[in-house]
Write an enzyme that holds these catalytic residues in place. Structure first.
Site, PDB file in Angstrom:
ATOM      1  N   GLU A  76       0.810  -1.219   0.000  1.00  6.30           N
ATOM      2  CA  GLU A  76       0.000   0.000   0.000  1.00  6.30           C
ATOM      3  C   GLU A  76       0.842   1.267   0.000  1.00  6.30           C
ATOM      4  OE1 GLU A  76      -2.533  -3.348   1.081  1.00  6.30           O
ATOM      5  OE2 GLU A  76      -0.618  -2.648   1.925  1.00  6.30           O
ATOM      6  N   HIS A 145     -10.963  -5.637   8.123  1.00  9.52           N
ATOM      7  CA  HIS A 145     -11.775  -5.491   6.931  1.00  9.52           C
ATOM      8  C   HIS A 145     -13.009  -4.626   7.170  1.00  9.52           C
ATOM      9  CE1 HIS A 145      -9.344  -8.967   5.876  1.00  9.52           C
ATOM     10  NE2 HIS A 145      -9.747  -8.879   4.627  1.00  9.52           N
TER      11      HIS A 145
END
Length: 340
Positions: A76, A145
């Protein structure tokens, strides 16, 4: 391809519509902007061949090629860092982070570089990128998540933070975000990715950043919310109809915050509640409450209710329904404010 301007016009489309889910509207928005402006590209883990973890970029690789739909390594910080360099030199990248809970490795790039590039360079460079990330709970996902950490980014000067709650707004707000000269964090409530459909204009249109939408007019209390919490808030308001007349304001953009809309609604009702799924402490409900008290204290009839997630790590699915504000808990909070 002819050069196009970055000005915003609301609903400047062909007049034709199509029935889309929110995730389909995101995909349509990406395709429309990529067709409109060859500087726009998407990048991220599995966004190309697989079409993204939620299929938000499905088909874009075939339509625009691998120069503009870029599958990246699982890194990321590298995804966003590369996008910052692209943005500084004239492109308009839209990096995708698969889940908001995975954005933390890129946090340094976002707040230390993307948000500061304009001021650091004294205006010589801007950073027109949009970091997309599905966020929020309700889909029975494992750890990391289901985070709802929008307050992290609202706190950072130089960033805009946008959260749509409808397919129409998803496409229009995404277009405005891509055309904006500065970095935008675009958070997509995955709980409602496929929860309902809405008529969405075909072709180009924008929804301006920084403008809230009144989803339901009311006279007794103003309830401010955004993202996936808009639907249970609307359900609670309808359940209370005949008992309490609830005004529901969907903020849509959290930075810049539409303070005028917040204050004007509160002046009308004198009572307020804020609904968000993020933890209460340090959440945006506190900022909204402070804004009301600074700008409209003399209109206040009762303490402002915060109806939020709890100050705990996001739970696994057995407790997920208890953690998220649902219509009954929202109704209780509204009654508390009105009956004070």
């Amino acid at each position: 391809m002819s050069e196009t301007t970055d000005t915003q016009t609301d609903d400047a489309s062909s007049g034709e519509t199509q029935s889309l889910t929110l995730v389909q509207a995101v995909r349509d928005g990406l395709a429309t902007e990529m067709g409109r402006d060859e500087r726009v590209l998407v990048m991220g883990e599995d966004v190309g061949k697989n079409g993204g973890v939620f299929r938000a970029t499905e088909g874009l690789l075939d339509e625009f090629g691998d120069d503009r739909v870029i599958d990246t390594p699982l890194a990321e910080s590298g995804i966003v860092g590369t996008a910052i360099g692209m943005a500084a030199y004239g492109l308009r990248p839209v990096p995708e982070i698969q889940f908001m809970g995975f954005i933390y490795p890129a946090f340094d790039q976002i707040v230390s570089h993307a948000a500061r590039l304009r001021t650091r360079s004294r205006g010589e460079f801007t950073c027109p990128l949009v970091v997309r990330a599905p966020y929020g709970g309700g889909i029975r996902a494992p750890e990391h998540h289901s985070e709802s950490k929008e307050a992290f980014f609202v706190h950072e000067p130089g960033l805009k933070v946008v959260i749509p709650s409808t397919p129409h707004d998803a496409k229009g707000l995404l277009a405005s975000a891509i055309r904006d000269p500065d970095p935008v964090i675009f958070l997509e409530p995955k709980l409602i990715y496929r929860a309902f459909r809405e008529d969405v204009p075909e072709g180009e249109y924008t929804v301006p950043l920084g403008e809230a939408a009144v989803r339901r007019e009311g006279a007794d209390i103003s309830v401010f919310t955004w993202g996936a919490m808009t639907r249970p808030t609307m359900e609670a308001a309808e359940n209370l109809a005949g008992e309490i007349d609830v005004e529901v304001v969907d903020l849509r953009t959290l930075s810049p915050l539409d303070e005028e809309a917040i204050v004007e609604s509160f002046k009308k009702t004198g009572r307020a509640a804020v609904v968000h799924e993020a933890p209460k402490t340090g959440g945006l409900a506190g900022e909204i409450t402070a804004t009301i008290q600074e700008e409209a204290l003399l209109y206040q009839e009762a303490p402002i209710e915060r109806i939020t997630g709890f100050d705990v790590p996001y739970p696994l699915y057995a407790l997920e329904d208890y953690y998220l504000p649902e219509p009954e808990r929202i109704e209780d909070g509204i009654r508390d404010a009105v009956e004070f």
